[in-house]
Scaffold this motif. Sequence first.
Motif, PDB file in Angstrom:
ATOM      1  N   ASP A  49       0.788  -1.234   0.000  1.00 43.36           N
ATOM      2  CA  ASP A  49       0.000   0.000   0.000  1.00 43.36           C
ATOM      3  C   ASP A  49       0.821   1.286   0.000  1.00 43.36           C
ATOM      4  OD1 ASP A  49      -2.355  -1.484   0.166  1.00 43.36           O
ATOM      5  OD2 ASP A  49      -2.297  -1.509   2.352  1.00 43.36           O
ATOM      6  N   ARG A  50       2.075   1.237   0.430  1.00 42.70           N
ATOM      7  CA  ARG A  50       2.871   2.463   0.548  1.00 42.70           C
ATOM      8  C   ARG A  50       4.348   2.103   0.475  1.00 42.70           C
ATOM      9  NH1 ARG A  50      -0.148   1.616   3.804  1.00 42.70           N
ATOM     10  NH2 ARG A  50      -1.222   3.592   3.776  1.00 42.70           N
ATOM     11  N   PRO A  51       5.174   3.087   0.169  1.00 40.73           N
ATOM     12  CA  PRO A  51       6.610   2.810   0.139  1.00 40.73           C
ATOM     13  C   PRO A  51       7.082   2.311   1.513  1.00 40.73           C
ATOM     14  CG  PRO A  51       6.132   4.999  -0.770  1.00 40.73           C
ATOM     15  CD  PRO A  51       4.862   4.480  -0.157  1.00 40.73           C
ATOM     16  N   THR A  52       7.711   1.174   1.507  1.00 39.57           N
ATOM     17  CA  THR A  52       8.225   0.562   2.734  1.00 39.57           C
ATOM     18  C   THR A  52       9.678   0.205   2.443  1.00 39.57           C
ATOM     19  OG1 THR A  52       6.008  -0.261   3.197  1.00 39.57           O
ATOM     20  CG2 THR A  52       7.799  -1.269   4.421  1.00 39.57           C
ATOM     21  N   ILE A  53      10.575   0.929   3.078  1.00 34.92           N
ATOM     22  CA  ILE A  53      11.979   0.922   2.686  1.00 34.92           C
ATOM     23  C   ILE A  53      12.875   0.230   3.713  1.00 34.92           C
ATOM     24  CG2 ILE A  53      13.908   2.383   1.950  1.00 34.92           C
ATOM     25  CD1 ILE A  53      11.203   2.710   0.305  1.00 34.92           C
ATOM     26  N   PRO A  54      13.506  -0.870   3.315  1.00 35.13           N
ATOM     27  CA  PRO A  54      14.535  -1.472   4.170  1.00 35.13           C
ATOM     28  C   PRO A  54      15.850  -0.722   3.934  1.00 35.13           C
ATOM     29  CG  PRO A  54      14.157  -2.846   2.242  1.00 35.13           C
ATOM     30  CD  PRO A  54      13.242  -1.663   2.120  1.00 35.13           C
ATOM     31  N   VAL A  55      16.230   0.145   4.860  1.00 33.04           N
ATOM     32  CA  VAL A  55      17.370   1.039   4.622  1.00 33.04           C
ATOM     33  C   VAL A  55      18.681   0.295   4.410  1.00 33.04           C
ATOM     34  CG1 VAL A  55      16.287   2.991   5.778  1.00 33.04           C
ATOM     35  CG2 VAL A  55      17.816   1.483   7.085  1.00 33.04           C
ATOM     36  N   ALA A  93      17.478   8.856   1.843  1.00 34.74           N
ATOM     37  CA  ALA A  93      17.308  10.060   1.025  1.00 34.74           C
ATOM     38  C   ALA A  93      16.739   9.711  -0.350  1.00 34.74           C
ATOM     39  CB  ALA A  93      18.637  10.804   0.889  1.00 34.74           C
ATOM     40  N   LYS A  94      17.232   8.652  -0.926  1.00 32.90           N
ATOM     41  CA  LYS A  94      16.741   8.205  -2.235  1.00 32.90           C
ATOM     42  C   LYS A  94      15.235   7.929  -2.176  1.00 32.90           C
ATOM     43  CE  LYS A  94      17.245   4.072  -4.977  1.00 32.90           C
ATOM     44  NZ  LYS A  94      17.970   2.811  -5.069  1.00 32.90           N
ATOM     45  N   GLU A  98      12.232   9.857  -4.223  1.00 31.86           N
ATOM     46  CA  GLU A  98      11.261   9.156  -5.065  1.00 31.86           C
ATOM     47  C   GLU A  98       9.827   9.497  -4.659  1.00 31.86           C
ATOM     48  OE1 GLU A  98      12.136   4.954  -5.157  1.00 31.86           O
ATOM     49  OE2 GLU A  98      14.145   5.315  -5.947  1.00 31.86           O
ATOM     50  N   LEU A  99       9.597   9.630  -3.365  1.00 35.27           N
ATOM     51  CA  LEU A  99       8.259   9.951  -2.861  1.00 35.27           C
ATOM     52  C   LEU A  99       7.895  11.409  -3.133  1.00 35.27           C
ATOM     53  CD1 LEU A  99       5.798   8.994  -1.097  1.00 35.27           C
ATOM     54  CD2 LEU A  99       7.043   9.967   0.852  1.00 35.27           C
ATOM     55  N   ASP A 100       8.878  12.294  -3.035  1.00 33.55           N
ATOM     56  CA  ASP A 100       8.636  13.737  -3.087  1.00 33.55           C
ATOM     57  C   ASP A 100       9.696  14.423  -3.952  1.00 33.55           C
ATOM     58  OD1 ASP A 100       7.733  16.323  -2.443  1.00 33.55           O
ATOM     59  OD2 ASP A 100       8.783  16.337  -0.512  1.00 33.55           O
ATOM     60  N   PRO A 101       9.708  14.140  -5.271  1.00 29.02           N
ATOM     61  CA  PRO A 101      10.769  14.660  -6.133  1.00 29.02           C
ATOM     62  C   PRO A 101      10.822  16.189  -6.196  1.00 29.02           C
ATOM     63  CG  PRO A 101       9.043  13.607  -7.438  1.00 29.02           C
ATOM     64  CD  PRO A 101       8.735  13.328  -6.004  1.00 29.02           C
ATOM     65  N   HIS A 103      11.036  18.183  -3.873  1.00 26.52           N
ATOM     66  CA  HIS A 103      11.945  18.704  -2.852  1.00 26.52           C
ATOM     67  C   HIS A 103      13.305  17.987  -2.872  1.00 26.52           C
ATOM     68  CE1 HIS A 103       7.943  19.922  -1.357  1.00 26.52           C
ATOM     69  NE2 HIS A 103       8.613  21.048  -1.166  1.00 26.52           N
ATOM     70  N   GLU A 104      13.694  17.484  -4.030  1.00 24.36           N
ATOM     71  CA  GLU A 104      14.947  16.738  -4.157  1.00 24.36           C
ATOM     72  C   GLU A 104      16.145  17.523  -3.630  1.00 24.36           C
ATOM     73  OE1 GLU A 104      17.755  14.534  -7.502  1.00 24.36           O
ATOM     74  OE2 GLU A 104      15.818  15.355  -8.107  1.00 24.36           O
ATOM     75  N   ALA A 105      16.243  18.786  -3.973  1.00 21.45           N
ATOM     76  CA  ALA A 105      17.396  19.586  -3.544  1.00 21.45           C
ATOM     77  C   ALA A 105      17.493  19.658  -2.026  1.00 21.45           C
ATOM     78  CB  ALA A 105      17.321  20.990  -4.142  1.00 21.45           C
ATOM     79  N   ALA A 106      16.364  19.788  -1.354  1.00 27.66           N
ATOM     80  CA  ALA A 106      16.364  19.852   0.110  1.00 27.66           C
ATOM     81  C   ALA A 106      16.817  18.518   0.705  1.00 27.66           C
ATOM     82  CB  ALA A 106      14.984  20.224   0.628  1.00 27.66           C
ATOM     83  N   TYR A 107      16.333  17.408   0.145  1.00 27.43           N
ATOM     84  CA  TYR A 107      16.750  16.096   0.651  1.00 27.43           C
ATOM     85  C   TYR A 107      18.245  15.877   0.407  1.00 27.43           C
ATOM     86  CZ  TYR A 107      11.762  15.077   1.079  1.00 27.43           C
ATOM     87  OH  TYR A 107      10.433  15.111   1.410  1.00 27.43           O
ATOM     88  N   GLU A 108      18.713  16.269  -0.750  1.00 26.61           N
ATOM     89  CA  GLU A 108      20.140  16.118  -1.065  1.00 26.61           C
ATOM     90  C   GLU A 108      20.997  16.956  -0.112  1.00 26.61           C
ATOM     91  OE1 GLU A 108      21.669  14.061  -3.011  1.00 26.61           O
ATOM     92  OE2 GLU A 108      20.078  13.319  -4.304  1.00 26.61           O
ATOM     93  N   ALA A 109      20.539  18.172   0.198  1.00 23.88           N
ATOM     94  CA  ALA A 109      21.289  19.040   1.123  1.00 23.88           C
ATOM     95  C   ALA A 109      21.322  18.437   2.522  1.00 23.88           C
ATOM     96  CB  ALA A 109      20.668  20.433   1.158  1.00 23.88           C
ATOM     97  N   ARG A 110      20.177  17.933   2.972  1.00 23.32           N
ATOM     98  CA  ARG A 110      20.136  17.300   4.306  1.00 23.32           C
ATOM     99  C   ARG A 110      21.023  16.064   4.347  1.00 23.32           C
ATOM    100  NH1 ARG A 110      13.778  18.025   4.578  1.00 23.32           N
ATOM    101  NH2 ARG A 110      13.708  20.136   5.364  1.00 23.32           N
ATOM    102  N   LEU A 111      20.990  15.293   3.268  1.00 26.58           N
ATOM    103  CA  LEU A 111      21.847  14.107   3.196  1.00 26.58           C
ATOM    104  C   LEU A 111      23.313  14.517   3.275  1.00 26.58           C
ATOM    105  CD1 LEU A 111      22.402  11.088   2.766  1.00 26.58           C
ATOM    106  CD2 LEU A 111      22.258  11.526   0.295  1.00 26.58           C
TER     107      LEU A 111
END
Length: 185
Positions: A49-55, A93-94, A98-101, A103-111
Amino acid sequence: ALMGPGVDPHLYKASAGDVNVLRDADIVFYNGLELEGRMTDLFVEIASDRPTIPVARGIDEDDLESPSQFAGKFDPHVWFDVTMWQDAARETAKAYIELDPEHEAAYEARLADYLDELETLDAEVQSSIEKIPEQSRVLVTSHDAFGYLGRRYGMDVVAIQGVSTASEATTADIKRVAGIIVDRD
């Protein structure tokens, strides 16, 4: 987060409320190496039903340890090697991107900021451990969760119980560890 401080993820069983929280989440992150052993089936179900990510899937399998008592499974305690946790952070971060493209720049900066913090931590841990005389670089613990730390930072890890907290220590285990403590001064 479903589990608070001091909760053993190996033995944790999701409550009905936890299941509802997971079902309502936009995205679910978990270790992925069966750290949350009793919740594996739930993660598989939620993934429909939703993205479920094994990090931990961001970590090269060649870097993972497979303890004999885990018969074909990997030690899930990867965060104790800071460089491996950097891979898990990249995977996180990836997934967000994928969920919220938008705001990619913000995720990349936080990463990038987090990876810098982890790089600093890695150097601090290495420096601290190097101050310990080599003969004394042994970590004695009740639960064998520090194999990656030992491998990364040059420490021998001696545990009374195995990788799983479900195992029970014996008198022989206590004697074995006491002998190592004496031998290592």
